[in-house]
Design an enzyme around this catalytic site. Structure first.
Site, PDB file in Angstrom:
ATOM      1  N   ASN A  21       0.644  -1.840  -0.030  1.00  0.00           N
ATOM      2  CA  ASN A  21       0.204  -0.537  -0.178  1.00  0.00           C
ATOM      3  C   ASN A  21       1.218   0.951   0.352  1.00  0.00           C
ATOM      4  O   ASN A  21       0.599   2.173   1.035  1.00  0.00           O
ATOM      5  CB  ASN A  21      -0.743   0.161   1.563  1.00  0.00           C
ATOM      6  CG  ASN A  21      -2.182  -1.370   1.042  1.00  0.00           C
ATOM      7  OD1 ASN A  21      -2.313  -1.724  -0.328  1.00  0.00           O
ATOM      8  ND2 ASN A  21      -2.245  -1.720   2.349  1.00  0.00           N
TER       9      ASN A  21
ATOM     10  N   ARG B  94       7.464   6.241  -1.840  1.00  0.00           N
ATOM     11  CA  ARG B  94       8.188   6.734  -0.102  1.00  0.00           C
ATOM     12  C   ARG B  94       8.893   5.549  -0.263  1.00  0.00           C
ATOM     13  O   ARG B  94       9.320   5.345   1.401  1.00  0.00           O
ATOM     14  CB  ARG B  94       6.153   6.712  -0.477  1.00  0.00           C
ATOM     15  CG  ARG B  94       6.300   6.474   1.709  1.00  0.00           C
ATOM     16  CD  ARG B  94       4.972   7.304   2.330  1.00  0.00           C
ATOM     17  NE  ARG B  94       4.981   7.122   3.434  1.00  0.00           N
ATOM     18  CZ  ARG B  94       4.611   5.820   4.280  1.00  0.00           C
ATOM     19  NH1 ARG B  94       3.727   5.418   3.566  1.00  0.00           N
ATOM     20  NH2 ARG B  94       4.240   5.924   5.687  1.00  0.00           N
TER      21      ARG B  94
ATOM     22  N   ARG C  46       3.831  -1.094   8.850  1.00  0.00           N
ATOM     23  CA  ARG C  46       4.816  -2.427   8.242  1.00  0.00           C
ATOM     24  C   ARG C  46       5.988  -2.998   9.203  1.00  0.00           C
ATOM     25  O   ARG C  46       6.710  -3.503   8.770  1.00  0.00           O
ATOM     26  CB  ARG C  46       5.296  -1.384   7.153  1.00  0.00           C
ATOM     27  CG  ARG C  46       4.521  -1.576   5.620  1.00  0.00           C
ATOM     28  CD  ARG C  46       4.759  -0.232   4.865  1.00  0.00           C
ATOM     29  NE  ARG C  46       4.015   0.004   4.066  1.00  0.00           N
ATOM     30  CZ  ARG C  46       3.278   0.919   3.581  1.00  0.00           C
ATOM     31  NH1 ARG C  46       3.306   1.372   5.218  1.00  0.00           N
ATOM     32  NH2 ARG C  46       3.252   1.090   2.885  1.00  0.00           N
TER      33      ARG C  46
ATOM     34  N   LYS D 172       1.759 -11.956  -3.839  1.00  0.00           N
ATOM     35  CA  LYS D 172       2.703 -10.858  -4.256  1.00  0.00           C
ATOM     36  C   LYS D 172       3.898 -10.494  -4.193  1.00  0.00           C
ATOM     37  O   LYS D 172       5.184 -10.634  -4.939  1.00  0.00           O
ATOM     38  CB  LYS D 172       1.841  -9.457  -4.317  1.00  0.00           C
ATOM     39  CG  LYS D 172       2.400  -8.461  -5.023  1.00  0.00           C
ATOM     40  CD  LYS D 172       2.569  -8.773  -6.846  1.00  0.00           C
ATOM     41  CE  LYS D 172       2.941  -6.816  -7.160  1.00  0.00           C
ATOM     42  NZ  LYS D 172       2.487  -6.417  -7.188  1.00  0.00           N
TER      43      LYS D 172
ATOM     44  N   PRO E   5       4.085 -12.028 -10.746  1.00  0.00           N
ATOM     45  CA  PRO E   5       3.177 -10.775  -9.526  1.00  0.00           C
ATOM     46  C   PRO E   5       2.521 -10.408  -9.670  1.00  0.00           C
ATOM     47  O   PRO E   5       2.108  -9.985 -10.652  1.00  0.00           O
ATOM     48  CB  PRO E   5       4.314  -9.845  -9.195  1.00  0.00           C
ATOM     49  CG  PRO E   5       5.899 -10.484  -9.727  1.00  0.00           C
ATOM     50  CD  PRO E   5       5.384 -11.007 -10.894  1.00  0.00           C
TER      51      PRO E   5
ATOM     52  N   ASP F 180      -1.403  -7.999  -9.148  1.00  0.00           N
ATOM     53  CA  ASP F 180      -2.000  -7.556  -8.701  1.00  0.00           C
ATOM     54  C   ASP F 180      -2.907  -6.723  -9.356  1.00  0.00           C
ATOM     55  O   ASP F 180      -3.045  -7.516 -11.035  1.00  0.00           O
ATOM     56  CB  ASP F 180      -1.377  -6.312  -8.446  1.00  0.00           C
ATOM     57  CG  ASP F 180      -0.519  -5.432  -9.195  1.00  0.00           C
ATOM     58  OD1 ASP F 180      -1.169  -5.547 -10.522  1.00  0.00           O
ATOM     59  OD2 ASP F 180       0.691  -4.435  -8.819  1.00  0.00           O
TER      60      ASP F 180
ATOM     61  N   HIS G 117      -3.166  -3.982 -11.665  1.00  0.00           N
ATOM     62  CA  HIS G 117      -2.955  -3.867 -12.645  1.00  0.00           C
ATOM     63  C   HIS G 117      -2.319  -4.833 -13.982  1.00  0.00           C
ATOM     64  O   HIS G 117      -3.239  -4.960 -14.890  1.00  0.00           O
ATOM     65  CB  HIS G 117      -1.545  -3.127 -12.094  1.00  0.00           C
ATOM     66  CG  HIS G 117      -1.992  -1.772 -11.500  1.00  0.00           C
ATOM     67  ND1 HIS G 117      -2.969  -1.089 -11.989  1.00  0.00           N
ATOM     68  CD2 HIS G 117      -0.888  -1.207 -10.428  1.00  0.00           C
ATOM     69  CE1 HIS G 117      -2.606  -0.452 -10.248  1.00  0.00           C
ATOM     70  NE2 HIS G 117      -1.854  -0.045  -9.316  1.00  0.00           N
TER      71      HIS G 117
ATOM     72  N   PHE H 157       4.179  -4.944 -17.954  1.00  0.00           N
ATOM     73  CA  PHE H 157       3.795  -4.200 -16.916  1.00  0.00           C
ATOM     74  C   PHE H 157       4.437  -2.649 -17.287  1.00  0.00           C
ATOM     75  O   PHE H 157       3.393  -1.809 -17.031  1.00  0.00           O
ATOM     76  CB  PHE H 157       4.428  -4.530 -15.607  1.00  0.00           C
ATOM     77  CG  PHE H 157       4.429  -3.912 -14.443  1.00  0.00           C
ATOM     78  CD1 PHE H 157       2.824  -3.368 -13.606  1.00  0.00           C
ATOM     79  CD2 PHE H 157       5.426  -3.465 -13.896  1.00  0.00           C
ATOM     80  CE1 PHE H 157       2.997  -2.712 -12.898  1.00  0.00           C
ATOM     81  CE2 PHE H 157       4.996  -2.483 -13.251  1.00  0.00           C
ATOM     82  CZ  PHE H 157       3.833  -1.843 -12.436  1.00  0.00           C
TER      83      PHE H 157
END
Length: 391
Positions: A131, A136, A190, A234, A251, A253, A255, A301
């Site tokens: 997330n 970041r 996290r 993932k 992986p 997700d 998208h 991707f």
């Protein structure tokens, strides 16, 4: 290998084998900064590396190193990191023959090569990605390194005015970081995943245990990684693909699911992202692209990222909207090894029906709100939100 008086060397990679802009800033690694036109500076293991894209090659030099990082090993370290033993151009020709969509977009994304990173570093980078967006994640990874890693002395400080560089911390170094320390450093929920995974890995045998996963089957590696706190399908697939030689893993997700439903599995459009669905997408990519399906997926991707989406002629606004279509996004909540086993088809569950579900939560609000959040993530070049989420 050519060398000049400033310590530059040529990697020997023509553009069809490696293009830095399609490899370093696209969500595989978070240790690189763009420090000039077609130039990046980052850390590979115990070395600070400056690397430049040339017209038909890549130039590199070491500008800092740990005392134990022997100069005689520099070339081998770079070749290993960039996976140069795998000829990308040969794979691309095969993939282009098997997929019209890949053949259409690939000429605009040459040299999108899969890195072979350190397993410990890769795992914790992607624990930070949950997330999150790319800038970041960069910051969090750098705070781990500067707070607990070993500083790497610069050998060309007169020519490089950038920030200090640190090796990624060892598990023993990370063990000194408490959950409170990490929360204070901005890791939020996290923090408990980082401290919990450090403790679990040290109990299992540390870095040596992670390294053994390279020698085994990808499904075993994924299932093993999913025993760690905060690691779902993932994150496990990212760690395995980017560091454990699991070249076929994809992986998945929201998208990647959207990409798959547009080009390979239209019947799945509108379905929630469950472990069973993840397995179907994984199988479809392997059927189409073979043993290096994860590498092919990487090019596909990248072509969907916001910064590149207008590059391919003929891309329509309708295609962009389809990328973000959906009325809900299912996210994992620390799904664990059972969910990971279903992703890679280990437990005998029925991937077509999704039997043997998983813990999840749903984010609702209609297609417009979901599309807005996905576009915002991709504007930041996010590696996309992994399926697990935690409060």
């Amino acid at each position: 290998m050519a060398t000049d008086c400033a310590g530059w060397h040529l990697l020997g990679t023509p553009r069809e084998e490696l293009r830095l802009e399609h490899t370093l800033p696209t969500g595989q690694s978070f240790r690189w900064r763009e420090t000039g036109d077609d130039e990046y500076t980052g850390v590979i293991g115990q070395r600070v590396v400056q690397i430049r894209q040339l017209e038909d090659d890549v130039a590199w030099r070491i500008i800092g190193r740990a005392p134990q990082a022997a100069e005689a090993e520099d070339t081998a370290v770079l070749a290993d990191y960039f996976n140069l033993s795998t000829p990308l151009a040969d794979l691309v020709r095969t993939w282009s023959a098997s997929c019209d969509h890949f053949a259409r977009i690939q000429p605009y994304f040459q040299g999108a090569r899969m890195l072979r990173q350190d397993p410990t570093e890769t795992l914790f980078q992607f624990l930070c990605s949950s997330n999150n967006h790319i800038s970041r994640i960069h910051g969090m990874v750098e705070r781990l390194c500067s707070g607990w890693g070993t500083r790497l002395p610069l050998t060309r400080s007169d020519e490089y005015g950038g920030p200090a560089h640190h090796a990624f911390p060892t598990l023993d170094q990370l063990a000194a970081a408490s959950e409170a320390d990490l929360r204070a450093a901005g890791f939020g929920y996290r923090a408990r995943f980082v401290t919990g995974s450090v403790a679990r890995l040290r109990a299992l045998g540390g870095e040596a245990w992670l390294a053994t996963l390279r020698a085994g089957p990808p499904n075993v590696a994924v299932a093993a990684l999913c025993t760690l706190p905060g690691v779902g399908p993932k994150v496990a697939a990212c760690a395995a693909l980017f560091s454990l030689d699991a070249h076929a893993l994809v992986p998945v997700d929201v998208h990647v699911l959207a990409l798959a439903t547009r080009h390979y599995l239209p019947a799945l459009r509108g379905k929630a992202l469950t472990p069973a669905l993840h397995a179907q997408v994984q199988a479809a990519f392997v059927a189409r692209f073979g043993a290096h399906a994860g590498w092919a997926h990487n090019t596909l991707f990248i072509s969907e990222l916001a910064r590149y989406r207008g590059r391919v002629p003929g891309t329509t606004r309708a295609e962009e909207v389809l990328l973000a279509r959906g009325s809900e996004v299912a996210e994992e909540v620390d799904a664990g090894p059972d969910a990971c086993a279903r992703v890679v088809g280990m437990d005998g569950s029925d991937a077509s029906t999704g039997k043997g579900g998983r813990a999840r939560r749903k984010r609702k609000g209609g297609a417009a709100s979901v599309a807005s959040s996905l576009v915002e993530e991709q504007m930041e070049l996010a590696p996309t939100t992994p399926p697990q989420a935690a409060a």
